[in-house]
Design a protein around this motif. Structure first.
Motif, mmCIF file in Angstrom:
data_model
loop_
_atom_site.group_PDB
_atom_site.id
_atom_site.type_symbol
_atom_site.label_atom_id
_atom_site.label_comp_id
_atom_site.label_asym_id
_atom_site.label_seq_id
_atom_site.Cartn_x
_atom_site.Cartn_y
_atom_site.Cartn_z
ATOM 1 N N MET A 1 45.234 44.086 36.413
ATOM 2 C CA MET A 1 43.841 44.361 36.043
ATOM 3 C C MET A 1 43.692 45.095 34.716
ATOM 4 O O MET A 1 42.587 45.194 34.183
ATOM 5 C CB MET A 1 43.157 45.163 37.161
ATOM 6 C CG MET A 1 43.321 44.556 38.547
ATOM 7 S SD MET A 1 42.706 42.856 38.681
ATOM 8 C CE MET A 1 40.945 43.144 38.655
ATOM 9 N N THR B 1 34.955 49.216 42.342
ATOM 10 C CA THR B 1 34.888 47.761 42.275
ATOM 11 C C THR B 1 35.393 47.127 43.572
ATOM 12 O O THR B 1 36.045 47.780 44.398
ATOM 13 C CB THR B 1 35.731 47.217 41.107
ATOM 14 O OG1 THR B 1 37.113 47.452 41.382
ATOM 15 C CG2 THR B 1 35.335 47.875 39.793
ATOM 16 N N ASN C 1 37.747 44.840 43.835
ATOM 17 C CA ASN C 1 39.207 44.789 43.828
ATOM 18 C C ASN C 1 39.839 46.152 44.099
ATOM 19 O O ASN C 1 40.880 46.238 44.755
ATOM 20 C CB ASN C 1 39.706 44.215 42.503
ATOM 21 C CG ASN C 1 39.570 42.702 42.447
ATOM 22 O OD1 ASN C 1 39.935 42.012 43.386
ATOM 23 N ND2 ASN C 1 39.036 42.180 41.351
ATOM 24 N N TRP D 1 36.328 33.381 38.973
ATOM 25 C CA TRP D 1 37.236 34.221 39.758
ATOM 26 C C TRP D 1 38.494 33.405 40.057
ATOM 27 O O TRP D 1 38.659 32.872 41.137
ATOM 28 C CB TRP D 1 36.533 34.626 41.037
ATOM 29 C CG TRP D 1 37.180 35.711 41.852
ATOM 30 C CD1 TRP D 1 38.354 36.345 41.626
ATOM 31 C CD2 TRP D 1 36.635 36.273 43.055
ATOM 32 N NE1 TRP D 1 38.593 37.276 42.604
ATOM 33 C CE2 TRP D 1 37.548 37.265 43.490
ATOM 34 C CE3 TRP D 1 35.477 36.045 43.790
ATOM 35 C CZ2 TRP D 1 37.332 38.010 44.641
ATOM 36 C CZ3 TRP D 1 35.260 36.792 44.942
ATOM 37 C CH2 TRP D 1 36.176 37.769 45.361
ATOM 38 N N LYS E 1 41.045 38.946 38.381
ATOM 39 C CA LYS E 1 39.888 39.474 37.673
ATOM 40 C C LYS E 1 38.641 38.630 37.958
ATOM 41 O O LYS E 1 38.710 37.398 37.995
ATOM 42 C CB LYS E 1 40.148 39.490 36.166
ATOM 43 C CG LYS E 1 41.194 40.514 35.745
ATOM 44 C CD LYS E 1 41.361 40.531 34.230
ATOM 45 C CE LYS E 1 42.386 41.576 33.799
ATOM 46 N NZ LYS E 1 42.563 41.613 32.330
ATOM 47 N N ILE E 2 37.532 39.307 38.171
ATOM 48 C CA ILE E 2 36.238 38.654 38.327
ATOM 49 C C ILE E 2 35.506 38.804 36.997
ATOM 50 O O ILE E 2 35.334 39.921 36.503
ATOM 51 C CB ILE E 2 35.414 39.296 39.460
ATOM 52 C CG1 ILE E 2 36.218 39.272 40.773
ATOM 53 C CG2 ILE E 2 34.086 38.570 39.635
ATOM 54 C CD1 ILE E 2 35.545 40.017 41.919
ATOM 55 N N GLU F 1 32.978 41.457 34.639
ATOM 56 C CA GLU F 1 33.388 42.537 35.526
ATOM 57 C C GLU F 1 32.216 43.131 36.301
ATOM 58 O O GLU F 1 32.414 43.772 37.344
ATOM 59 C CB GLU F 1 34.100 43.634 34.728
ATOM 60 C CG GLU F 1 34.818 44.649 35.598
ATOM 61 C CD GLU F 1 35.579 45.674 34.786
ATOM 62 O OE1 GLU F 1 36.329 46.463 35.398
ATOM 63 O OE2 GLU F 1 35.452 45.687 33.547
ATOM 64 N N ASP G 1 32.414 42.283 39.843
ATOM 65 C CA ASP G 1 33.421 43.055 40.560
ATOM 66 C C ASP G 1 32.796 44.360 41.049
ATOM 67 O O ASP G 1 32.986 44.781 42.198
ATOM 68 C CB ASP G 1 34.606 43.334 39.636
ATOM 69 C CG ASP G 1 35.867 43.754 40.382
ATOM 70 O OD1 ASP G 1 35.838 43.841 41.620
ATOM 71 O OD2 ASP G 1 36.889 43.988 39.711
#
Length: 307
Positions: free
Chosen positions: A47, A58, A60, A228, A286-287, A290, A293
């Motif tokens: 990340m 977030t 994640n 994503w 990673k989205i 961000e 996320d």
């Protein structure tokens, strides 16, 4: 791998500490690290930022927190592709289960002559390694299939992302009926994302296994503009007939969880259950942008620590 690519890989290994960690992790060098140490290091590699476990924000980040501190014994049953069938039967009904053909502990126990011309073989404790999607048994390399299944059974899936529910799943091979929807000529994945028991959006996978694409839609089938892991489809997929029903079923299955992905298929108008996933992409994809996320992270209310 050609010489140029091999040289580039060596150069990257020597110069990039994050790449070096991920490569070494794949070879098992860090299997003895504690879950917390491993997740902090891998999160930073994937990340590009420090993992905040004291105040995760977030999606994640919160997945990593949940790996460490949300440990209910029933989660092991829920991720077991064999035992979850009983869970699904009791929660929403066995009519949503893909027909089971057989279950074995060893590839050598499989009687391939008794299997139908089309079927799916997979391990119950991992995500893909060893899977065989057979569309024509007459062309099947049985020796190769058995070798791949052995690789799958040998995999300690827990170690790849420290997703603890997989740690104690008794490893088996299952065979299920081959499924395909006559309308779209493929088996599309409909992955419903739930947050504290509420279904919020769906990922639709198209062209799975060939040129996998992913598009995201909210409860009202409004398209969501983020990526994503996979690019969007060139043409947005049509809304499945049972879209609302999938959301309702997902909420039934997600009761009592902080976040859960519930996968379904739609085959000729009938909904079938796929699998349950607590940690999408293990929380290392990673989205983009961000902001999503962070948005999804706000939807998760973390439980009290029980791990």
């Amino acid at each position: 791998m050609n010489i140029k690519r091999y040289a580039c890989a060596i150069g990257k290994y020597l110069s990039d500490s994050n790449y070096r960690f991920l490569m070494n992790a794949g070879f098992g060098k860090y299997n003895n690290l504690s879950d917390k140490e491993y997740l902090e290091r891998k999160f930073e590699c994937c990340m590009g930022k420090t993992l905040d476990l004291d105040s995760p924000q977030t999606f994640n980040e919160k997945l990593q927190w949940l790996k460490l501190y949300d440990r209910k014994s029933e989660y092991t049953v829920m991720v077991d592709k064999y035992k979850v069938r009983e869970y699904i039967k009791n929660k929403i009904g066995e009519e949503y289960l893909i027909p089971l053909i057989g279950v074995w502990d060893n590839p050598d126990d499989i009687d391939f002559d008794a299997l139908p011309d089309k079927f799916v073989l997979k391990c119950n404790h991992n995500s893909g390694l060893g899977m065989c999607i057979c569309k024509d048994k007459s062309n099947l390399d049985i020796k190769k299939v058995k070798n791949e299944l052995r690789k799958g059974l040998a995999q300690d899936y827990y170690l790849t992302g420290r997703e603890w529910p997989y740690k104690n799943v008794p490893r088996r091979i299952i065979a299920e009926k081959y499924m395909e929807d006559a309308t779209v000529k493929e088996l599309r994945d409909y992955k419903i994302y739930t947050f504290n028991g509420k279904a919020k959006f769906c990922m639709i996978n198209t062209d799975r296994g060939t040129d996998t694409r992913a598009d995201y839609f909210d409860e009202s089938y409004n398209w969501m503009d983020f990526t994503w892991g996979y690019p969007h489809a060139d043409v947005k997929p049509q809304k499945p007939v049972n879209y609302e029903k999938m959301f309702q079923l997902a909420e039934n299955l997600a009761e009592g969880t902080a976040t859960l992905r519930v996968d379904f298929y739609e085959v000729n108008g009938q909904v079938y259950f796929g699998e349950l996933t607590f940690f999408d992409a293990s929380g290392f994809d990673k989205i983009i942008p961000e902001s999503y996320d962070l948005k999804f992270g706000k939807w998760i209310q973390l439980p009290d620590k029980n791990g």
